[in-house]
Scaffold this motif. Sequence first.
Motif, PDB file in Angstrom:
ATOM      1  N   ILE A 295     -14.710   1.044  -4.792  1.00 33.08           N
ATOM      2  CA  ILE A 295     -13.864   1.502  -3.689  1.00 33.08           C
ATOM      3  C   ILE A 295     -14.356   0.924  -2.363  1.00 33.08           C
ATOM      4  O   ILE A 295     -13.561   0.493  -1.524  1.00 33.08           O
ATOM      5  N   LEU A 296     -15.675   0.894  -2.181  1.00 33.84           N
ATOM      6  CA  LEU A 296     -16.247   0.323  -0.956  1.00 33.84           C
ATOM      7  C   LEU A 296     -15.945  -1.164  -0.863  1.00 33.84           C
ATOM      8  O   LEU A 296     -15.574  -1.670   0.213  1.00 33.84           O
ATOM      9  N   PHE A 297     -16.081  -1.872  -1.981  1.00 30.19           N
ATOM     10  CA  PHE A 297     -15.778  -3.306  -2.004  1.00 30.19           C
ATOM     11  C   PHE A 297     -14.318  -3.556  -1.657  1.00 30.19           C
ATOM     12  O   PHE A 297     -13.995  -4.475  -0.885  1.00 30.19           O
ATOM     13  N   LEU A 298     -13.420  -2.743  -2.218  1.00 26.45           N
ATOM     14  CA  LEU A 298     -11.993  -2.890  -1.928  1.00 26.45           C
ATOM     15  C   LEU A 298     -11.722  -2.672  -0.444  1.00 26.45           C
ATOM     16  O   LEU A 298     -10.983  -3.443   0.185  1.00 26.45           O
ATOM     17  N   SER A 299     -12.331  -1.655   0.134  1.00 27.41           N
ATOM     18  CA  SER A 299     -12.126  -1.347   1.555  1.00 27.41           C
ATOM     19  C   SER A 299     -12.640  -2.476   2.445  1.00 27.41           C
ATOM     20  O   SER A 299     -11.956  -2.911   3.381  1.00 27.41           O
ATOM     21  N   LEU A 300     -13.838  -2.967   2.138  1.00 28.85           N
ATOM     22  CA  LEU A 300     -14.431  -4.039   2.942  1.00 28.85           C
ATOM     23  C   LEU A 300     -13.635  -5.337   2.816  1.00 28.85           C
ATOM     24  O   LEU A 300     -13.410  -6.042   3.804  1.00 28.85           O
TER      25      LEU A 300
ATOM     26  N   CYS B 265     -10.428  -5.767   2.039  1.00 27.21           N
ATOM     27  CA  CYS B 265      -9.143  -5.660   2.743  1.00 27.21           C
ATOM     28  C   CYS B 265      -9.348  -5.736   4.254  1.00 27.21           C
ATOM     29  O   CYS B 265      -8.533  -6.333   4.964  1.00 27.21           O
ATOM     30  N   THR B 266     -10.444  -5.148   4.731  1.00 28.71           N
ATOM     31  CA  THR B 266     -10.745  -5.215   6.163  1.00 28.71           C
ATOM     32  C   THR B 266     -11.037  -6.654   6.585  1.00 28.71           C
ATOM     33  O   THR B 266     -10.555  -7.125   7.629  1.00 28.71           O
ATOM     34  N   ILE B 267     -11.801  -7.351   5.763  1.00 32.43           N
ATOM     35  CA  ILE B 267     -12.139  -8.753   6.052  1.00 32.43           C
ATOM     36  C   ILE B 267     -10.883  -9.616   6.104  1.00 32.43           C
ATOM     37  O   ILE B 267     -10.747 -10.513   6.947  1.00 32.43           O
ATOM     38  N   LEU B 268      -9.930  -9.336   5.204  1.00 34.17           N
ATOM     39  CA  LEU B 268      -8.693 -10.118   5.166  1.00 34.17           C
ATOM     40  C   LEU B 268      -7.920 -10.023   6.478  1.00 34.17           C
ATOM     41  O   LEU B 268      -7.209 -10.963   6.858  1.00 34.17           O
ATOM     42  N   PHE B 269      -8.055  -8.899   7.181  1.00 29.62           N
ATOM     43  CA  PHE B 269      -7.339  -8.735   8.448  1.00 29.62           C
ATOM     44  C   PHE B 269      -8.184  -9.207   9.638  1.00 29.62           C
ATOM     45  O   PHE B 269      -7.635  -9.698  10.631  1.00 29.62           O
ATOM     46  N   ILE B 270      -9.512  -9.066   9.529  1.00 28.67           N
ATOM     47  CA  ILE B 270     -10.375  -9.513  10.626  1.00 28.67           C
ATOM     48  C   ILE B 270     -10.450 -11.035  10.667  1.00 28.67           C
ATOM     49  O   ILE B 270     -10.283 -11.661  11.724  1.00 28.67           O
ATOM     50  N   LEU B 271     -10.722 -11.649   9.496  1.00 29.56           N
ATOM     51  CA  LEU B 271     -10.769 -13.113   9.405  1.00 29.56           C
ATOM     52  C   LEU B 271      -9.381 -13.621   9.063  1.00 29.56           C
ATOM     53  O   LEU B 271      -9.035 -13.870   7.919  1.00 29.56           O
ATOM     54  N   ASP B 272      -8.576 -13.750  10.081  1.00 35.91           N
ATOM     55  CA  ASP B 272      -7.158 -14.084   9.912  1.00 35.91           C
ATOM     56  C   ASP B 272      -6.975 -15.591   9.771  1.00 35.91           C
ATOM     57  O   ASP B 272      -6.396 -16.251  10.638  1.00 35.91           O
TER      58      ASP B 272
ATOM     59  N   LEU C 161      -0.391  -9.662  -1.450  1.00 36.52           N
ATOM     60  CA  LEU C 161      -0.480  -9.757  -2.904  1.00 36.52           C
ATOM     61  C   LEU C 161      -1.931  -9.695  -3.366  1.00 36.52           C
ATOM     62  O   LEU C 161      -2.252  -9.041  -4.368  1.00 36.52           O
ATOM     63  N   THR C 162      -2.816 -10.349  -2.632  1.00 30.88           N
ATOM     64  CA  THR C 162      -4.242 -10.322  -2.970  1.00 30.88           C
ATOM     65  C   THR C 162      -4.793  -8.901  -2.889  1.00 30.88           C
ATOM     66  O   THR C 162      -5.526  -8.444  -3.773  1.00 30.88           O
ATOM     67  N   MET C 163      -4.422  -8.179  -1.831  1.00 30.66           N
ATOM     68  CA  MET C 163      -4.891  -6.803  -1.685  1.00 30.66           C
ATOM     69  C   MET C 163      -4.348  -5.909  -2.796  1.00 30.66           C
ATOM     70  O   MET C 163      -5.067  -5.048  -3.323  1.00 30.66           O
ATOM     71  N   MET C 164      -3.085  -6.116  -3.173  1.00 36.51           N
ATOM     72  CA  MET C 164      -2.483  -5.304  -4.222  1.00 36.51           C
ATOM     73  C   MET C 164      -3.136  -5.555  -5.579  1.00 36.51           C
ATOM     74  O   MET C 164      -3.366  -4.628  -6.355  1.00 36.51           O
ATOM     75  N   VAL C 165      -3.447  -6.827  -5.857  1.00 37.66           N
ATOM     76  CA  VAL C 165      -4.103  -7.153  -7.127  1.00 37.66           C
ATOM     77  C   VAL C 165      -5.507  -6.562  -7.155  1.00 37.66           C
ATOM     78  O   VAL C 165      -5.954  -6.015  -8.177  1.00 37.66           O
ATOM     79  N   LEU C 166      -6.229  -6.668  -6.041  1.00 37.58           N
ATOM     80  CA  LEU C 166      -7.569  -6.075  -5.959  1.00 37.58           C
ATOM     81  C   LEU C 166      -7.518  -4.560  -6.187  1.00 37.58           C
ATOM     82  O   LEU C 166      -8.335  -4.001  -6.936  1.00 37.58           O
ATOM     83  N   ALA C 167      -6.550  -3.914  -5.553  1.00 41.71           N
ATOM     84  CA  ALA C 167      -6.405  -2.469  -5.723  1.00 41.71           C
ATOM     85  C   ALA C 167      -6.067  -2.128  -7.175  1.00 41.71           C
ATOM     86  O   ALA C 167      -6.560  -1.131  -7.724  1.00 41.71           O
ATOM     87  N   SER C 168      -5.255  -2.957  -7.812  1.00 36.68           N
ATOM     88  CA  SER C 168      -4.896  -2.728  -9.212  1.00 36.68           C
ATOM     89  C   SER C 168      -6.107  -2.878 -10.119  1.00 36.68           C
ATOM     90  O   SER C 168      -6.280  -2.105 -11.072  1.00 36.68           O
TER      91      SER C 168
END
Length: 208
Positions: free
Chosen positions: A22-27, A29-36, A97-104
């Motif tokens: 869960i922590l990895f998923l949160s980090l 997804c956060t990185i995906l928005f910070i490193l645009d 799509l990347t975030m959704m697959v990671l969450a899945s």
Amino acid sequence: MLSILYVNSNSHIHRLPAGIKILFLSLTCTILFILDNWVALISIAILTIILSIMAKVPFIILYNSVKPIFFMLIIIFIAQLFLTDIYMASFVILRFLTMMVLASIVTLSTRTSEMMTAIENALSFLPNPTHAYNISLAISLSIRFIPRVRDIVSEVKNAQKARGISRDWKALAIPVIVRCLKSADEISDAITARSCGNVKITKHPYDE
């Protein structure tokens, strides 16, 4: 009965603690928005593919878990085309799509009880431990409602095809909405019944 998201396997991903996933998923997804930028996005997308292989979850199951969002992604893509350009539209879609697959991957490789325990541990700072349990139970049941919606749509579609009215969207939409609302009420009742006021339940009710 609520659908089960967990896929039994003996992969390294399955054996990881739920809190770490869960922590990895949160980090991530956060990185995906910070490193645009495309470098970060493609790197995480490749990492996602590697993790999906390591999780040993059948491709069809992973595909079905993200299939319901395809229509939404198409709408977002078209909107981005009008607002920006195809470059940015493709970037936004791939990121979602990347975030959704990671969450899945996380939900398919983590038992509900493990996820609840991880959430409870993360909320251990709350003065009343019962609140942490109630929150984790609510989140857990909400996650389980996602595949239930997919199952309801599939069941109604099959019923309508058998009656020869598969092309009537009203005949599909109304039963789906009614059954979804009924399922939502059942889940709400389950949350209320298992919250038990200030009594802490030691065994998770939906432990697989």
